[in-house]
Motif scaffolding. Structure first.
Motif, PDB file in Angstrom:
ATOM      1  N   GLY A 258    -101.762  14.927  23.031  1.00 42.04           N
ATOM      2  CA  GLY A 258    -101.227  16.246  22.759  1.00 42.04           C
ATOM      3  C   GLY A 258     -99.900  16.241  22.042  1.00 42.04           C
ATOM      4  O   GLY A 258     -99.283  17.287  21.854  1.00 42.04           O
ATOM      5  N   ARG A 259     -99.428  15.069  21.618  1.00 45.16           N
ATOM      6  CA  ARG A 259     -98.151  14.967  20.916  1.00 45.16           C
ATOM      7  C   ARG A 259     -98.269  14.011  19.735  1.00 45.16           C
ATOM      8  O   ARG A 259     -99.086  13.100  19.730  1.00 45.16           O
ATOM      9  CB  ARG A 259     -97.048  14.458  21.854  1.00 45.16           C
ATOM     10  CG  ARG A 259     -96.588  15.468  22.866  1.00 45.16           C
ATOM     11  CD  ARG A 259     -95.944  16.671  22.230  1.00 45.16           C
ATOM     12  NE  ARG A 259     -94.785  16.339  21.426  1.00 45.16           N
ATOM     13  CZ  ARG A 259     -93.560  16.205  21.901  1.00 45.16           C
ATOM     14  NH1 ARG A 259     -93.314  16.395  23.185  1.00 45.16           N
ATOM     15  NH2 ARG A 259     -92.552  15.904  21.104  1.00 45.16           N
ATOM     16  N   PHE A 260     -97.396  14.201  18.747  1.00 43.84           N
ATOM     17  CA  PHE A 260     -97.318  13.259  17.631  1.00 43.84           C
ATOM     18  C   PHE A 260     -96.790  11.926  18.141  1.00 43.84           C
ATOM     19  O   PHE A 260     -95.741  11.861  18.773  1.00 43.84           O
ATOM     20  CB  PHE A 260     -96.390  13.814  16.553  1.00 43.84           C
ATOM     21  CG  PHE A 260     -96.035  12.825  15.490  1.00 43.84           C
ATOM     22  CD1 PHE A 260     -97.008  12.296  14.664  1.00 43.84           C
ATOM     23  CD2 PHE A 260     -94.725  12.404  15.320  1.00 43.84           C
ATOM     24  CE1 PHE A 260     -96.688  11.371  13.688  1.00 43.84           C
ATOM     25  CE2 PHE A 260     -94.393  11.482  14.348  1.00 43.84           C
ATOM     26  CZ  PHE A 260     -95.371  10.967  13.525  1.00 43.84           C
ATOM     27  N   LEU A 261     -97.519  10.857  17.887  1.00 43.78           N
ATOM     28  CA  LEU A 261     -97.153   9.527  18.383  1.00 43.78           C
ATOM     29  C   LEU A 261     -96.390   8.747  17.321  1.00 43.78           C
ATOM     30  O   LEU A 261     -96.675   8.850  16.128  1.00 43.78           O
ATOM     31  CB  LEU A 261     -98.406   8.757  18.789  1.00 43.78           C
ATOM     32  CG  LEU A 261     -99.271   9.419  19.856  1.00 43.78           C
ATOM     33  CD1 LEU A 261    -100.526   8.613  20.094  1.00 43.78           C
ATOM     34  CD2 LEU A 261     -98.493   9.582  21.147  1.00 43.78           C
ATOM     35  N   THR A 262     -95.426   7.951  17.763  1.00 41.27           N
ATOM     36  CA  THR A 262     -94.636   7.161  16.831  1.00 41.27           C
ATOM     37  C   THR A 262     -94.852   5.666  16.983  1.00 41.27           C
ATOM     38  O   THR A 262     -94.907   4.948  15.998  1.00 41.27           O
ATOM     39  CB  THR A 262     -93.135   7.461  17.000  1.00 41.27           C
ATOM     40  OG1 THR A 262     -92.775   7.259  18.367  1.00 41.27           O
ATOM     41  CG2 THR A 262     -92.826   8.892  16.590  1.00 41.27           C
ATOM     42  N   GLN A 263     -94.968   5.161  18.217  1.00 37.39           N
ATOM     43  CA  GLN A 263     -95.074   3.728  18.434  1.00 37.39           C
ATOM     44  C   GLN A 263     -95.895   3.429  19.680  1.00 37.39           C
ATOM     45  O   GLN A 263     -95.934   4.229  20.627  1.00 37.39           O
ATOM     46  CB  GLN A 263     -93.673   3.110  18.626  1.00 37.39           C
ATOM     47  CG  GLN A 263     -92.810   3.107  17.389  1.00 37.39           C
ATOM     48  CD  GLN A 263     -93.180   2.009  16.423  1.00 37.39           C
ATOM     49  OE1 GLN A 263     -93.430   0.872  16.813  1.00 37.39           O
ATOM     50  NE2 GLN A 263     -93.209   2.328  15.145  1.00 37.39           N
TER      51      GLN A 263
END
Length: 333
Positions: A258-263
């Motif tokens: 449900g969120r933009f993932l970075t790493q």
């Protein structure tokens, strides 16, 4: 324990996180948002917006290691190999010398070295040290004196591009080694002249693209390999994490956060996920741990109150950087 980094506001932004998720007293002070981290020996190297510096990883004290950067610079990626710190991103000078988006400095003194591949046409997003050289991913069209589209293998000593060539038709945003192969992820549709939507496996020595072809529907932000599995963080509307077989490419499990993932990063049977606030089966404040076998969230929950943009694992230490100002309700900005 683990360490975390934050956004460069007064009060320090690298903190020591214990294995149970609680905070130790260590609290480093930096001057810019942290977007990249690396550790070697007793030093923690920190990069970000107008930021490139080293700190004592035990005491948290600053060190003289601080190559100057051009204004409005961004360090996206740092690796350390054989006494040299390689760093990439978006900048025009380092240590007072002209350097376009990729440079190297002495790991002890911070002196910028003559090594100068000079990427042209775009920036550098990711670096991976390999037996055959330094693998570089980004948006460039030439590097090391040769035409190379978004992906290249460089000589660690000279900075020259090797004959190894697997050009991508879009950005390469993440690289990870898996045995004798390199896994590349990004926005590309093809790489090395063959269709490999956003994810590919490449022979480290020859640059030949392997048959492994899971095909990803959304751009790949981060990839990590562990024990025969490839874990992928996608830039999708539902913040998807995917676990794939490293040999066949078959799906093992998939979770939407449900969120933009970075790493993502792995250690000791855990998959650490950055910028995952609404992980399935329980809320997590921009940082979570998942069971690698099932994808289910673990109780480990050191809540950060803002986005986490960088992860770096060194043994049992996990370093993070981002925009948060508090962890577990304790100010760490």
């Amino acid at each position: 324990g683990w360490f975390l980094g934050g956004n460069g506001l007064p009060g320090g932004n690298v903190v020591h996180l214990l294995p149970d998720g609680s905070l130790a007293p260590l609290n480093l002070t930096t001057t810019g948002e942290v977007t990249s981290l690396a550790v070697s020996g007793s030093l923690l190297y920190v990069g970000g917006w107008n930021l490139l510096a080293a700190y004592n990883a035990t005491s948290g004290h600053s060190t003289p290691w601080h190559p100057s950067l051009s204004s409005s610079s961004l360090i996206r990626t740092i690796v350390v190999e054989n006494g040299t710190v390689y760093f990439g991103g978006a900048f025009t000078s380092a240590g007072g010398q002209p350097r376009a988006n990729l440079a190297a400095a002495d790991a002890s003194t911070g002196a910028v070295l003559d090594w100068n591949p000079s990427p042209q046409g775009g920036g550098v997003y990711t670096l991976a040290v390999c037996d055959s050289g330094l693998c570089v991913g980004g948006t460039f069209s030439a590097i090391g004196g040769q035409a190379r589209s978004c992906l290249a293998m460089l000589d660690l000593a000279t900075g020259e591009a090797k004959s190894w060539a697997a050009d991508a038709d879009g950005a390469v945003l993440t690289l990870v080694r898996d045995g004798a192969s390199i896994v590349a992820g990004g926005t590309f549709q093809s790489i090395g002249g063959v269709s490999r939507p956003r994810l590919a496996m490449i022979d480290e020595l020859s640059g030949t693209v392997g048959a492994w072809n899971p095909g990803m529907a959304d751009s790949v932000q981060s990839v990590v390999a562990m024990d025969g599995w490839i874990f992928v963080a996608s830039h999708s509307a539902d913040g998807r994490i995917t676990c794939l077989d490293a040999v066949t490419g078959e799906l093992r499990w998939q979770v939407s956060t449900g969120r933009f993932l970075t790493q993502v990063a792995t250690a000791q049977g855990r998959l650490y996920v950055a910028h995952a606030e609404a992980l399935v089966s329980g809320a997590r404040g921009n940082l979570a741990a998942m069971n690698v076998a099932s994808g289910l969230p673990l109780p480990w929950n050191p809540s950060a109150d803002g986005p986490v943009r960088a992860l770096f694992l060194a043994g049992d230490k996990l370093y993070l950087g981002g925009d948060f100002q508090a962890v577990n309700g304790i100010p760490r900005s």
